[in-house]
Design a protein around this motif. Structure first.
Motif, PDB file in Angstrom:
ATOM      1  N   LEU A  55     -70.017 -38.602   5.128  1.00 60.44           N
ATOM      2  CA  LEU A  55     -68.839 -39.388   4.770  1.00 60.44           C
ATOM      3  C   LEU A  55     -69.024 -40.152   3.466  1.00 60.44           C
ATOM      4  CD1 LEU A  55     -67.707 -40.724   8.261  1.00 60.44           C
ATOM      5  CD2 LEU A  55     -67.019 -38.646   7.065  1.00 60.44           C
ATOM      6  N   ALA A  56     -70.220 -40.143   2.921  1.00 66.58           N
ATOM      7  CA  ALA A  56     -70.479 -40.799   1.634  1.00 66.58           C
ATOM      8  C   ALA A  56     -70.536 -39.798   0.478  1.00 66.58           C
ATOM      9  CB  ALA A  56     -71.783 -41.594   1.711  1.00 66.58           C
ATOM     10  N   LEU A  57     -70.072 -38.562   0.689  1.00 63.73           N
ATOM     11  CA  LEU A  57     -70.241 -37.548  -0.355  1.00 63.73           C
ATOM     12  C   LEU A  57     -69.451 -37.840  -1.626  1.00 63.73           C
ATOM     13  CD1 LEU A  57     -68.576 -34.106   0.335  1.00 63.73           C
ATOM     14  CD2 LEU A  57     -67.752 -36.189   1.322  1.00 63.73           C
ATOM     15  N   LEU A  58     -68.484 -38.756  -1.589  1.00 62.90           N
ATOM     16  CA  LEU A  58     -67.750 -39.133  -2.805  1.00 62.90           C
ATOM     17  C   LEU A  58     -68.022 -40.584  -3.206  1.00 62.90           C
ATOM     18  CD1 LEU A  58     -64.323 -37.370  -2.124  1.00 62.90           C
ATOM     19  CD2 LEU A  58     -66.255 -36.546  -3.482  1.00 62.90           C
ATOM     20  N   ALA A  59     -69.096 -41.157  -2.694  1.00 64.90           N
ATOM     21  CA  ALA A  59     -69.427 -42.552  -3.001  1.00 64.90           C
ATOM     22  C   ALA A  59     -69.657 -42.773  -4.492  1.00 64.90           C
ATOM     23  CB  ALA A  59     -70.654 -42.992  -2.203  1.00 64.90           C
ATOM     24  N   ASP A  60     -70.180 -41.774  -5.192  1.00 60.96           N
ATOM     25  CA  ASP A  60     -70.419 -41.923  -6.628  1.00 60.96           C
ATOM     26  C   ASP A  60     -69.109 -41.985  -7.423  1.00 60.96           C
ATOM     27  OD1 ASP A  60     -70.195 -39.228  -5.805  1.00 60.96           O
ATOM     28  OD2 ASP A  60     -71.325 -38.483  -7.517  1.00 60.96           O
ATOM     29  N   GLU A 107     -64.949 -46.657   3.585  1.00 62.44           N
ATOM     30  CA  GLU A 107     -63.573 -46.353   3.191  1.00 62.44           C
ATOM     31  C   GLU A 107     -63.147 -44.983   3.701  1.00 62.44           C
ATOM     32  OE1 GLU A 107     -62.742 -48.591  -0.962  1.00 62.44           O
ATOM     33  OE2 GLU A 107     -64.457 -47.202  -0.946  1.00 62.44           O
ATOM     34  N   MET A 108     -64.062 -44.035   3.675  1.00 64.78           N
ATOM     35  CA  MET A 108     -63.754 -42.700   4.205  1.00 64.78           C
ATOM     36  C   MET A 108     -63.409 -42.803   5.690  1.00 64.78           C
ATOM     37  SD  MET A 108     -63.544 -39.436   3.232  1.00 64.78           S
ATOM     38  CE  MET A 108     -64.661 -39.106   1.872  1.00 64.78           C
ATOM     39  N   HIS A 109     -64.169 -43.607   6.428  1.00 67.57           N
ATOM     40  CA  HIS A 109     -63.872 -43.822   7.848  1.00 67.57           C
ATOM     41  C   HIS A 109     -62.477 -44.404   8.038  1.00 67.57           C
ATOM     42  CE1 HIS A 109     -67.000 -42.896  10.734  1.00 67.57           C
ATOM     43  NE2 HIS A 109     -67.920 -43.274   9.873  1.00 67.57           N
ATOM     44  N   THR A 151     -54.647 -37.584  -0.398  1.00 68.99           N
ATOM     45  CA  THR A 151     -54.034 -38.304  -1.518  1.00 68.99           C
ATOM     46  C   THR A 151     -54.632 -39.708  -1.636  1.00 68.99           C
ATOM     47  OG1 THR A 151     -51.998 -37.018  -1.369  1.00 68.99           O
ATOM     48  CG2 THR A 151     -51.852 -39.148  -2.477  1.00 68.99           C
ATOM     49  N   MET A 152     -54.860 -40.364  -0.507  1.00 64.53           N
ATOM     50  CA  MET A 152     -55.499 -41.687  -0.530  1.00 64.53           C
ATOM     51  C   MET A 152     -56.909 -41.595  -1.122  1.00 64.53           C
ATOM     52  SD  MET A 152     -54.346 -43.278   3.159  1.00 64.53           S
ATOM     53  CE  MET A 152     -55.282 -44.795   2.952  1.00 64.53           C
ATOM     54  N   ILE A 153     -57.633 -40.575  -0.737  1.00 69.37           N
ATOM     55  CA  ILE A 153     -58.990 -40.375  -1.255  1.00 69.37           C
ATOM     56  C   ILE A 153     -58.932 -40.120  -2.756  1.00 69.37           C
ATOM     57  CG2 ILE A 153     -60.973 -38.794  -1.209  1.00 69.37           C
ATOM     58  CD1 ILE A 153     -60.338 -38.487   1.871  1.00 69.37           C
ATOM     59  N   ALA A 154     -58.003 -39.265  -3.179  1.00 72.04           N
ATOM     60  CA  ALA A 154     -57.855 -38.955  -4.607  1.00 72.04           C
ATOM     61  C   ALA A 154     -57.498 -40.218  -5.395  1.00 72.04           C
ATOM     62  CB  ALA A 154     -56.785 -37.882  -4.803  1.00 72.04           C
ATOM     63  N   GLN A 155     -56.599 -41.031  -4.858  1.00 70.12           N
ATOM     64  CA  GLN A 155     -56.232 -42.282  -5.536  1.00 70.12           C
ATOM     65  C   GLN A 155     -57.462 -43.174  -5.693  1.00 70.12           C
ATOM     66  OE1 GLN A 155     -53.565 -43.165  -7.053  1.00 70.12           O
ATOM     67  NE2 GLN A 155     -51.985 -41.813  -6.277  1.00 70.12           N
ATOM     68  N   ARG A 156     -58.232 -43.315  -4.629  1.00 69.93           N
ATOM     69  CA  ARG A 156     -59.407 -44.192  -4.654  1.00 69.93           C
ATOM     70  C   ARG A 156     -60.446 -43.708  -5.669  1.00 69.93           C
ATOM     71  NH1 ARG A 156     -61.993 -48.055  -5.461  1.00 69.93           N
ATOM     72  NH2 ARG A 156     -63.488 -48.987  -4.027  1.00 69.93           N
TER      73      ARG A 156
END
Length: 161
Positions: free
Chosen positions: A113-118, A125-127, A142-147
């Motif tokens: 779940l931290a694979l986009l932390a960088d 946040e992923m959770h 879309t929320m992930i892309a915005q973040r």
């Protein structure tokens, strides 16, 4: 299990030289995790490359090729009972497929779940995004892309698909 008529989309995302680029992957890859990984590895980029897949308004998968394999997130592990690609994610993660009794429980995610932390999307946040069960997978992505900073490009591309 699914048989090639899966609805949804698969998007390749590239972060290179401080800029984001999103492009659609072939729709048939929604049933083919190995094909997604291969397609992402073929993207010519010196920066990060990952894929975002929304499958049948049911769940999403994030795929990030890494040396020797792929880092993966599956938003709903119980999807592996009905979808080959979800079962393949669990297989690559060396996790068992849930059984029918698990359908009585709330869905749960599996993977890194931290694979986009960088890119600013922490594990916590992923959770939070995954736990938003009132949202469809495309809305969660879309929320992930915005973040992460490529929300506008992602939204424009998905609207066209």
């Amino acid at each position: 299990m699914t048989s090639g008529n899966t609805e949804g989309f698969a998007v390749a995302v590239v972060h290179e030289d401080g800029k984001w680029k999103c492009s659609l992957l072939a729709a048939e890859l929604l049933d083919d995790l190995d094909g997604v990984i291969t397609a992402l590895r073929r993207v010519a980029a010196t920066g990060a490359v990952f894929g975002l897949l929304a499958v049948d308004d049911e769940f999403f998968v994030i795929v990030r090729p890494v040396p020797g394999g792929a880092s993966l997130v599956l938003s709903d592990a119980t999807a592996a009972l009905d979808y080959d690609i979800a079962a393949d994610v669990l297989d690559l993660l060396h996790l068992p497929t849930p059984d029918e009794d698990d359908l009585d429980e709330d869905p749960w995610p599996e993977g890194d779940l931290a694979l986009l932390a960088d890119f600013g999307m922490s594990e916590q946040e992923m959770h939070v995004v995954i736990d938003e069960d009132d949202l469809y997978p495309d809305e969660q992505l879309t929320m992930i892309a915005q973040r992460c900073g490529f929300g506008d490009q992602f939204a424009r591309l998905v609207e066209k698909s």
